[in-house]
Scaffold this motif. Structure first.
Motif, PDB file in Angstrom:
ATOM      1  N   HIS A   1       0.897  -1.221  -0.049  1.00 56.71           N
ATOM      2  CA  HIS A   1      -0.012   0.016  -0.225  1.00 56.71           C
ATOM      3  C   HIS A   1       0.897   1.191  -0.039  1.00 56.71           C
ATOM      4  O   HIS A   1       0.434   2.352  -0.263  1.00 56.71           O
ATOM      5  CB  HIS A   1      -1.077  -0.086   1.174  1.00 56.71           C
ATOM      6  CG  HIS A   1      -1.950  -1.099   1.122  1.00 56.71           C
ATOM      7  ND1 HIS A   1      -2.573  -1.386  -0.109  1.00 56.71           N
ATOM      8  CD2 HIS A   1      -2.741  -1.700   2.178  1.00 56.71           C
ATOM      9  CE1 HIS A   1      -3.335  -2.166   0.438  1.00 56.71           C
ATOM     10  NE2 HIS A   1      -3.482  -2.603   1.540  1.00 56.71           N
ATOM     11  N   VAL A   2       2.039   1.207   0.266  1.00 59.02           N
ATOM     12  CA  VAL A   2       2.957   2.490   0.763  1.00 59.02           C
ATOM     13  C   VAL A   2       2.943   3.261  -0.827  1.00 59.02           C
ATOM     14  O   VAL A   2       2.917   4.425  -0.849  1.00 59.02           O
ATOM     15  CB  VAL A   2       4.233   2.078   1.191  1.00 59.02           C
ATOM     16  CG1 VAL A   2       5.067   3.201   1.168  1.00 59.02           C
ATOM     17  CG2 VAL A   2       4.080   1.714   2.623  1.00 59.02           C
ATOM     18  N   SER A   3       3.382   2.499  -1.904  1.00 64.27           N
ATOM     19  CA  SER A   3       3.404   3.098  -3.061  1.00 64.27           C
ATOM     20  C   SER A   3       2.508   3.893  -3.715  1.00 64.27           C
ATOM     21  O   SER A   3       2.355   4.815  -4.524  1.00 64.27           O
ATOM     22  CB  SER A   3       4.156   2.100  -4.066  1.00 64.27           C
ATOM     23  OG  SER A   3       3.319   1.301  -4.304  1.00 64.27           O
ATOM     24  N   ARG A   4       1.331   3.105  -3.396  1.00 60.89           N
ATOM     25  CA  ARG A   4      -0.010   3.511  -3.940  1.00 60.89           C
ATOM     26  C   ARG A   4      -0.677   4.819  -2.853  1.00 60.89           C
ATOM     27  O   ARG A   4      -0.954   5.715  -3.671  1.00 60.89           O
ATOM     28  CB  ARG A   4      -1.383   2.541  -3.600  1.00 60.89           C
ATOM     29  CG  ARG A   4      -0.673   1.299  -4.509  1.00 60.89           C
ATOM     30  CD  ARG A   4      -1.880   0.120  -4.420  1.00 60.89           C
ATOM     31  NE  ARG A   4      -1.631  -1.049  -5.357  1.00 60.89           N
ATOM     32  CZ  ARG A   4      -1.106  -2.080  -4.493  1.00 60.89           C
ATOM     33  NH1 ARG A   4      -0.923  -2.262  -3.496  1.00 60.89           N
ATOM     34  NH2 ARG A   4      -0.992  -3.313  -5.449  1.00 60.89           N
ATOM     35  N   LEU A   5      -0.461   4.768  -1.678  1.00 62.09           N
ATOM     36  CA  LEU A   5      -0.739   5.881  -0.809  1.00 62.09           C
ATOM     37  C   LEU A   5       0.037   7.021  -0.817  1.00 62.09           C
ATOM     38  O   LEU A   5      -0.145   8.180  -0.722  1.00 62.09           O
ATOM     39  CB  LEU A   5      -0.986   5.515   0.401  1.00 62.09           C
ATOM     40  CG  LEU A   5      -2.035   4.420   0.954  1.00 62.09           C
ATOM     41  CD1 LEU A   5      -1.806   3.716   2.381  1.00 62.09           C
ATOM     42  CD2 LEU A   5      -3.332   5.272   1.103  1.00 62.09           C
ATOM     43  N   PHE A   6       1.444   6.747  -1.367  1.00 59.75           N
ATOM     44  CA  PHE A   6       2.443   7.711  -1.220  1.00 59.75           C
ATOM     45  C   PHE A   6       3.156   7.720  -2.319  1.00 59.75           C
ATOM     46  O   PHE A   6       4.213   7.273  -2.695  1.00 59.75           O
ATOM     47  CB  PHE A   6       3.493   7.538   0.193  1.00 59.75           C
ATOM     48  CG  PHE A   6       2.622   7.625   1.416  1.00 59.75           C
ATOM     49  CD1 PHE A   6       2.446   9.048   2.082  1.00 59.75           C
ATOM     50  CD2 PHE A   6       2.208   6.841   2.114  1.00 59.75           C
ATOM     51  CE1 PHE A   6       1.895   9.162   3.157  1.00 59.75           C
ATOM     52  CE2 PHE A   6       1.342   6.853   3.267  1.00 59.75           C
ATOM     53  CZ  PHE A   6       1.161   7.997   3.660  1.00 59.75           C
ATOM     54  N   PRO A   7       2.583   8.309  -3.675  1.00 61.82           N
ATOM     55  CA  PRO A   7       3.251   8.366  -4.738  1.00 61.82           C
ATOM     56  C   PRO A   7       4.789   9.108  -4.684  1.00 61.82           C
ATOM     57  O   PRO A   7       4.559   9.937  -3.640  1.00 61.82           O
ATOM     58  CB  PRO A   7       2.452   8.931  -5.798  1.00 61.82           C
ATOM     59  CG  PRO A   7       1.528   9.415  -4.989  1.00 61.82           C
ATOM     60  CD  PRO A   7       1.304   8.820  -3.787  1.00 61.82           C
ATOM     61  N   PRO A   8       5.561   9.021  -5.669  1.00 60.37           N
ATOM     62  CA  PRO A   8       7.059   9.748  -5.420  1.00 60.37           C
ATOM     63  C   PRO A   8       6.841  11.027  -4.869  1.00 60.37           C
ATOM     64  O   PRO A   8       7.428  11.674  -3.603  1.00 60.37           O
ATOM     65  CB  PRO A   8       7.416   9.744  -6.806  1.00 60.37           C
ATOM     66  CG  PRO A   8       7.039   8.520  -7.258  1.00 60.37           C
ATOM     67  CD  PRO A   8       5.634   8.337  -6.826  1.00 60.37           C
TER      68      PRO A   8
END
Length: 335
Positions: free
Chosen positions: A15-22
Motif C-alpha cells: 500500500h505504501v507506493s499507492r498511498l504515497f506516490p513519489p
C-alpha cells in the motif's frame, strides 16, 4: 542542523507506493527520517521491532498490526499515529489513548469518493437506469416514445441515514440538484440539521417518505440490522435502498425476501457477509445492483489519503493542531 524525527510505515507493504506516490513520499521524507522499504506488517519482525523502538511517528494504513500494550512498550518514543485510511478501530486499543498518543485519520479524505459514488447512484437510480438497461438489453430495440412513469430526479426525495463524514459530504454534493433531502440521526439536533440545510426526521418517517434511502451510519452494536424487516416494509413501493456504510446495518435475509417480492430495489456496495457467498441471490435478483466494496478510495484516489497524512505530519512537526485528530470519546459512534 536538527535531526529529523524518526517515523515508521505500518501497513500492508504494497500500500505504501499507492498511498504515497513519489511526490508525496518526497514531502514525507523532508519532514521525517523514514525508510519506505521497511514497512511493518508484523511488529515481531526484528527489523520492524528495531525501528519501532526509535519511532516518534507511525504512519499507518490498511493492514496495520494492533497497537496493544506490548507493542507500545516497545515504542517508548511514540507520540503520534497518522492513519492513511479510514477507521482506526481495527488496530487501536485503549492503551493508545491512555498513553496520550495523538491519533489522526484520513477518514475525511476517504469520505469524498464514497459520497461521490453515492451521489452517482442516487442520480442513476432516480432515472431508473439499471432497470432501463436490462429492458434495453432484453428487447435489443430502442423504446421510442415510451415514457416510464415515476422516473426522473425533479423533486425526488432522498433520505440520508447518518450525519457521518460521508453523510455530511453527500448532503453537500446533493445541494445543487432539484432533490428533497432529509436526515435521520439520533445524535443530531434540529439546529445541527438546519445548519446542514436539511430537515431532521425520525427514522420511520424518513423511510416512509423517501424515494431513495441511503445508509451512512457507523457500525456499532446499536446499528446492527438498523434496517430490518419492519423498516424495509415502511419504504414506499418503487423506492431504493442504497448502502455504502457496512453490510451489518441491513438485515440481508429480510432484504432478499423484500427484493424477491419486487416491491423495492437495492444498490449495495457493502454486504453481510463480505464477500457474498457465490450462491447469494443478490447476484441474480434483477432489482439488486451489487458492487464489490469499491465506493471508497480506489486507484489514484489513494494518493489523496497520503496527501492528507503528509499535511498532518507537517502540522504535527510545526506544533500546530492536527486537523483530523480522533477524539476517543466519540470513537464508539463513528465508523
Amino acid at each position: 542542523m536538527p535531526t529529523r524525527p524518526r517515523a515508521l510505515f505500518a501497513m500492508t507493504p504494497g500500500h505504501v507506493s499507492r498511498l504515497f506516490p513519489p511526490e508525496v513520499l518526497d514531502r514525507v521524507r523532508r519532514s521525517v527520517e523514514i525508510d519506505p522499504a521497511l514497512v511493518a506488517d508484523d511488529f515481531a519482525d526484528p527489523r520492524a521491532r528495531e525501528a519501532l523502538a526509535r519511532a516518534e511517528v507511525l504512519i499507518t494504513g490498511w493492514g496495520c498490526p494492533r497497537l496493544d500494550e506490548a507493542v507500545l512498550d516497545a515504542a517508548p518514543e511514540l507520540r503520534a499515529v497518522l492513519h492513511a485510511a479510514g477507521s482506526v478501530k481495527g488496530f487501536t486499543t485503549p492503551a493508545v489513548w491512555e498513553r496520550g498518543i495523538a491519533v489522526s485519520s484520513a477518514a475525511s479524505a476517504n469520505a469524498l469518493p464514497v459520497a461521490e459514488y453515492t451521489l452517482a447512484m442516487v442520480l442513476l437510480a432516480g432515472k431508473d437506469v439499471f432497470a432501463q438497461r436490462d429492458r434495453y438489453r432484453a428487447r435489443r430495440a430502442f423504446p421510442f416514445g415510451e415514457i416510464v412513469p415515476g422516473v426522473g430526479n425533479l423533486g425526488r426525495r432522498v433520505g440520508v441515514i447518518g450525519a457521518s463524514r460521508i453523510g455530511r459530504r453527500l448532503i453537500e454534493l446533493l445541494r445543487p440538484f432539484d432533490l428533497r433531502v432529509g436526515l435521520a440521526d439520533p445524535h443530531v439536533d434540529e439546529a445541527a440539521a438546519a445548519a446542514l440545510g436539511v430537515p431532521l426526521l425520525p427514522l420511520d418517517d424518513l423511510l416512509r417518505t423517501s424515494d431513495i434511502v441511503t445508509v451512512h451510519a457507523p457500525q456499532t452494536p446499536e446499528t446492527h440490522h438498523l434496517i430490518g424487516r419492519r423498516e424495509l416494509a415502511l419504504m414506499p413501493d418503487g423506492s431504493v435502498l442504497l448502502n455504502t456504510a457496512r453490510g451489518s446495518l441491513v438485515d440481508h435475509a429480510a432484504l432478499v425476501e423484500e427484493l424477491r417480492g419486487g416491491r423495492i430495489s437495492a444498490i449495495l456496495d457493502v454486504t453481510d457477509p463480505e464477500p457474498l457467498p457465490v450462491d447469494s441471490p443478490l447476484f441474480d435478483l434483477p432489482n439488486a445492483f451489487v458492487t464489490p466494496h469499491v465506493a471508497g478510495s480506489q486507484g489514484n484516489e489513494l494518493a489523496r489519503l497520503g496527501h492528507t497524512v503528509t499535511e498532518e505530519l507537517e502540522r504535527l512537526l510545526t506544533g500546530r493542531e492536527l486537523a483530523h485528530r480522533i477524539d476517543p470519546a466519540e470513537l464508539e459512534r463513528t465508523a
